[in-house]
Each structure stands twice: as structure tokens, then as C-alpha cells.
Design an enzyme around this catalytic site. Structure first.
Site, PDB file in Angstrom:
ATOM      1  N   GLY A  89      19.999  33.456  70.697  1.00 38.08           N
ATOM      2  CA  GLY A  89      18.788  34.027  70.142  1.00 38.08           C
ATOM      3  C   GLY A  89      18.365  35.369  70.687  1.00 38.08           C
ATOM      4  O   GLY A  89      17.179  35.686  70.675  1.00 38.08           O
ATOM      5  N   ILE A 129      25.076  31.411  53.513  1.00 39.40           N
ATOM      6  CA  ILE A 129      23.912  31.084  52.683  1.00 39.40           C
ATOM      7  C   ILE A 129      24.430  30.748  51.281  1.00 39.40           C
ATOM      8  O   ILE A 129      25.256  31.469  50.725  1.00 39.40           O
ATOM      9  CB  ILE A 129      22.931  32.273  52.629  1.00 39.40           C
ATOM     10  CG1 ILE A 129      22.417  32.599  54.034  1.00 39.40           C
ATOM     11  CG2 ILE A 129      21.789  31.994  51.661  1.00 39.40           C
ATOM     12  CD1 ILE A 129      21.595  31.520  54.692  1.00 39.40           C
ATOM     13  N   ASN A 141      20.955  40.233  56.963  1.00 36.79           N
ATOM     14  CA  ASN A 141      21.815  39.802  58.071  1.00 36.79           C
ATOM     15  C   ASN A 141      22.189  41.006  58.920  1.00 36.79           C
ATOM     16  O   ASN A 141      22.249  42.130  58.436  1.00 36.79           O
ATOM     17  CB  ASN A 141      23.089  39.142  57.523  1.00 36.79           C
ATOM     18  CG  ASN A 141      23.941  38.536  58.619  1.00 36.79           C
ATOM     19  OD1 ASN A 141      23.439  37.929  59.564  1.00 36.79           O
ATOM     20  ND2 ASN A 141      25.254  38.690  58.505  1.00 36.79           N
ATOM     21  N   HIS A 156      25.349  42.191  61.550  1.00 42.43           N
ATOM     22  CA  HIS A 156      26.732  41.830  61.878  1.00 42.43           C
ATOM     23  C   HIS A 156      27.286  42.827  62.893  1.00 42.43           C
ATOM     24  O   HIS A 156      27.088  44.034  62.747  1.00 42.43           O
ATOM     25  CB  HIS A 156      27.585  41.833  60.604  1.00 42.43           C
ATOM     26  CG  HIS A 156      28.976  41.377  60.846  1.00 42.43           C
ATOM     27  ND1 HIS A 156      29.299  40.049  61.049  1.00 42.43           N
ATOM     28  CD2 HIS A 156      30.134  42.070  60.962  1.00 42.43           C
ATOM     29  CE1 HIS A 156      30.602  39.950  61.255  1.00 42.43           C
ATOM     30  NE2 HIS A 156      31.126  41.164  61.216  1.00 42.43           N
TER      31      HIS A 156
END
Length: 190
Positions: A15, A96, A110, A112
Site C-alpha cells: 500500500g 477489472i 491505474n 504501472h
């Protein structure tokens, strides 16, 4: 000033990106409010981070669902309950599916750790180091049905530290936090 955008952050691991987004929301450098943290791994460290920040956590272990549609239907119900306007993926290790893509068209983002379209999917940093490339980077993109194939919103290059995945990862993480915050601010209040 624009009203705060209500976001749900999806994460599966430690996280660090979640923590950076939460800090940006709290400090006002990201004009958003995290209304929910969604995870598929109830034991992930990100759950502890969210709890410490006072953010509601919804854990949906994917192994408990027969289909992706059933899994996402339960997630969608929770997202609607809390009024999430955008979905922000921050180390969420699942694709998703149609249920969420249909409910949040062009509202799922998102980050990446590569310069897409190079090195999509898992272990992008390791792939870049193993291939001997000199430059990799970070990409923020909208999510579509593919793996890291959605429209690119922002990219920033990062030099690869030869033969050193750990140091390259550190350099990438340092860039991710600012790039994601800046891109989300532009996106939410365009």
C-alpha cells in the site's frame, strides 16, 4: 475550489501508493476523499494502513467467488453505498472485469511501473532490469478490459539501475507518488 472527488482505492499489497494518495488527500494536495479501500487480500499490509488512517476497508477475497461477475457485483454494491465516483488502482493485482468497467466507464485509473506498452503485467521492474533496458518508468492510464492496455494519461521516465531490481524499484516508487497525484488532480477536475 471544486468539490472533493469521492474515490475508492483498490490495492492488494503493502500500500505505498495508497499511503501516498491518502496523505495527498489529507494535506489537500489532491482534491479528493478516499471513501473506501477495496482489497482482494484481507491480510495485506494496506488494510492496516487504511485502518490507521480511519478509512473504511472492504475486503473481498476473490477465492470465495465462483465468477468474476459475482465478485465484482458485490464490490459494486459497496461502491454505490459509499458514493464512489472514481476507482483508483494502486497495486491491485486483479484484472477489472465487465461489471466494474460498465459501471465506471473511463473512471477507473491505474498506475504501472513501466513505460507502457513495454513490460505490461506482473513483475514489470524485474522484466526491465533483466532485459537490460537503460530507461523504464511509470505510466498512469485509464483501465480497459485488457492488461495494462487502456489509454495512457501520463508517463515519466526513470533510469534503470543496472542489475539492481531493488534500487530501480525505489527510484520508480519515488516518481509514482507525485505522478499519480498530479495526474489524478488533472483528471478529477478537468
Amino acid at each position: 475550489m471544486n468539490p472533493k472527488c469521492k474515490i475508492a482505492v483498490f490495492a492488494s499489497g503493502s500500500g505505498s501508493n495508497f499511503a501516498a494518495i491518502e496523505e495527498a488527500c489529507r494535506s489537500g494536495t489532491l482534491n479528493a476523499e478516499i471513501v473506501l479501500m477495496v482489497t482482494n487480500k484481507p491480510e495485506a499490509y494496506v488494510v492496516k494502513r487504511a485502518a490507521q488512517a480511519g478509512i473504511q476497508v472492504a475486503a473481498f477475497p476473490s477465492s470465495e467467488y465462483a465468477t468474476r461477475a459475482a465478485y465484482e457485483k458485490d464490490i459494486l454494491k459497496k461502491l454505490q453505498e459509499v458514493g464512489a465516483e472514481w476507482l483508483v488502482l494502486a497495486g491491485y493485482m486483479r484484472l477489472i472485469g465487465e461489471t466494474l468497467l460498465t459501471a465506471y466507464p473511463s473512471r477507473i485509473v491505474n498506475i504501472h511501473p513501466s513505460l507502457l506498452p513495454s513490460f505490461p503485467g506482473k513483475d514489470a521492474i524485474e522484466q526491465a532490469v533483466e532485459h537490460g533496458v537503460k530507461v523504464t518508468g511509470v505510466t498512469v492510464h485509464l483501465v480497459d478490459a485488457g492488461m495494462d492496455t487502456g489509454p495512457i494519461l501520463a508517463q515519466r521516465a526513470v533510469d534503470v539501475i543496472p542489475d539492481n531490481v531493488e534500487k530501480t524499484a525505489e527510484a520508480i516508487h519515488a516518481v509514482e507518488h507525485d505522478l499519480y497525484k498530479d495526474t489524478l488532480n488533472r483528471l478529477f477536475h478537468a
